[in-house]
Scaffold this active site. Structure first.
Site, PDB file in Angstrom:
ATOM      1  N   THR A 222     -41.148 -49.378  35.580  1.00 22.36           N
ATOM      2  CA  THR A 222     -41.472 -49.690  36.967  1.00 22.36           C
ATOM      3  C   THR A 222     -40.118 -49.824  37.651  1.00 22.36           C
ATOM      4  OG1 THR A 222     -43.368 -50.981  36.197  1.00 22.36           O
ATOM      5  CG2 THR A 222     -42.658 -51.409  38.412  1.00 22.36           C
ATOM      6  N   VAL A 251     -55.284 -48.779  37.504  1.00 23.61           N
ATOM      7  CA  VAL A 251     -54.317 -49.505  38.320  1.00 23.61           C
ATOM      8  C   VAL A 251     -53.751 -50.645  37.491  1.00 23.61           C
ATOM      9  CG1 VAL A 251     -53.951 -50.894  40.396  1.00 23.61           C
ATOM     10  CG2 VAL A 251     -55.498 -48.932  40.463  1.00 23.61           C
ATOM     11  N   THR A 273     -42.357 -55.839  35.214  1.00 24.25           N
ATOM     12  CA  THR A 273     -42.411 -54.508  34.625  1.00 24.25           C
ATOM     13  C   THR A 273     -42.920 -54.633  33.200  1.00 24.25           C
ATOM     14  OG1 THR A 273     -41.076 -52.643  33.824  1.00 24.25           O
ATOM     15  CG2 THR A 273     -39.932 -54.733  34.075  1.00 24.25           C
ATOM     16  N   GLY A 276     -49.159 -53.457  32.228  1.00 24.49           N
ATOM     17  CA  GLY A 276     -49.764 -54.066  33.402  1.00 24.49           C
ATOM     18  C   GLY A 276     -50.986 -54.907  33.146  1.00 24.49           C
TER      19      GLY A 276
END
Length: 360
Positions: A222, A251, A273, A276
């Site tokens: 990220t 997502v 980061t 997720g």
């Protein structure tokens, strides 16, 4: 005849002036300044300090990394850090700076965001981003966008030019079209190394193991930036291409306010980061902030507690800037692309355990 109050006020003023003259004489005698401002503004007065931290993702980064790749990564980090440092020193707001720095990182093919975004399961690219202003707690986020060169700027537009916080997919892109945002074709995001990474991930998943785990520990990447400006305000911004070979529509934590991105002037600004799903379940960014705001922890203690006790080894990392300007960078992977700068002259980047001062 002057009143008693007036006579006392003049007497106090006289004492202050006499003390000032005495201090000045002592300072002159011993060659010492009366005060030493952290960073003078145009008028020469002391100004609030500023701090900046950036990251280009955490993951499995081998120490025998190709020297050319390492040089490109370090150069990209230093360039973004320098741009942010220049703007903060000039008095720009934290929210302006984190957006600008993340835009620059989105344009760098070395990182999994914008230009360097990874491929999803269908061989396309879906990008997520979020930004938060610690002064007002306003926030904006987008997810699953496929044609935006710089999703972080669209996230800011959601924050400032709509009544919403979070827009996804076609709706987010329709909003971008209304505002005249720059769009690009999907092949803009094609990077050879990312394509090879995707093909390898597909092969592994066809053979293997735990379908719930990330396809490749190397792609927990990220980009993000957190800052404290000279007025003492905080902001955070994060952007990503997600996980390699992710299912379409997936997502992660980045655009989820409080999971991957959070900022509050009363505590800290955080950009995460990693894997997720783990960060969403633990509301990691907000958890760090809450431990500072309500638990009385120092920023470093709060970050270490969350990274060491709430997450599993290999899950990722985060960067944080506190209300006092302190900077914390932590991860439980083999490495994290990162950098830090402040008004006291700090300017360094790192990949593995130690940071390396830069000559810039």
């Amino acid at each position: 005849m002057p009143s008693l109050r007036d006579r006392l006020s003049r007497h106090r003023l006289g004492l202050v002036l006499a003390l000032t003259v005495c201090l000045a004489a002592c300072a002159s005698e011993f060659g010492m300044p009366i005060s030493s401002p952290i960073e003078p503004d145009d008028g020469g007065d002391a100004t609030p300090s500023w701090s900046l931290a950036i990251h280009g993702g955490a993951g499995v980064f081998e120490r025998d990394m190709d020297p050319k790749r390492r040089a490109r990564v370090v150069s990209a980090l230093e360039s973004a850090l320098e741009a942010g440092r220049t703007r903060l020193a000039a008095g720009d707001s934290a929210v302006d700076v984190v957006e600008a720095v993340v835009r620059q990182l989105e344009d760098a093919p070395e990182f999994n965001a914008g230009k360097g975004a990874v491929f999803n399961a269908e061989g396309g690219h879906e990008l997520d981003a979020a930004i938060m202003d610690g002064r007002t707690l306003d926030a904006g986020a987008v997810a699953g966008v496929t044609t935006l060169r710089n999703p972080i700027s669209l996230a800011r537009a959601v924050m400032e030019k709509s009544k919403h916080v979070f827009l996804i997919g076609r709706g987010a892109e329709a909003f971008a079209a209304e505002l005249g945002f720059e769009t690009v074709a999907q092949d803009y995001f094609f990077v050879d190394a990312r394509h090879r990474q995707w093909l390898e991930a597909q092969e592994r998943e066809a053979e293997e193991r735990d379908a719930r785990a990330p396809a490749d520990g190397k792609d927990l990447s990220t980009v993000g930036a957190v800052a404290r400006d000279r007025e003492g305000h905080l902001a955070a911004a994060t952007s990503t291409g997600g996980l390699t070979n992710k299912r379409f529509g997936r997502v992660g934590d980045v655009p989820v306010i409080g999971a991957g991105t959070f900022a509050d002037d009363r505590s800290a600004a955080i950009s995460c980061t990693g894997w997720g799903e783990k960060f969403i379940r633990r509301a990691v960014a907000h958890d760090v902030s809450a431990r500072v705001a309500y638990g009385g922890r120092t920023l470093e203690t709060a970050v270490r507690e969350v990274i060491d006790e709430e997450l599993d080894s290999g899950d990722g990392g985060l960067i944080a800037v506190g209300a006092d300007g302190s900077i914390v960078l932590a991860f439980n992977t083999s490495g994290m692309y990162r950098g830090a700068a402040d008004a006291n002259g700090r300017f360094e980047v790192g990949i593995w355990d130690t940071m390396e001062p830069s000559n810039r």
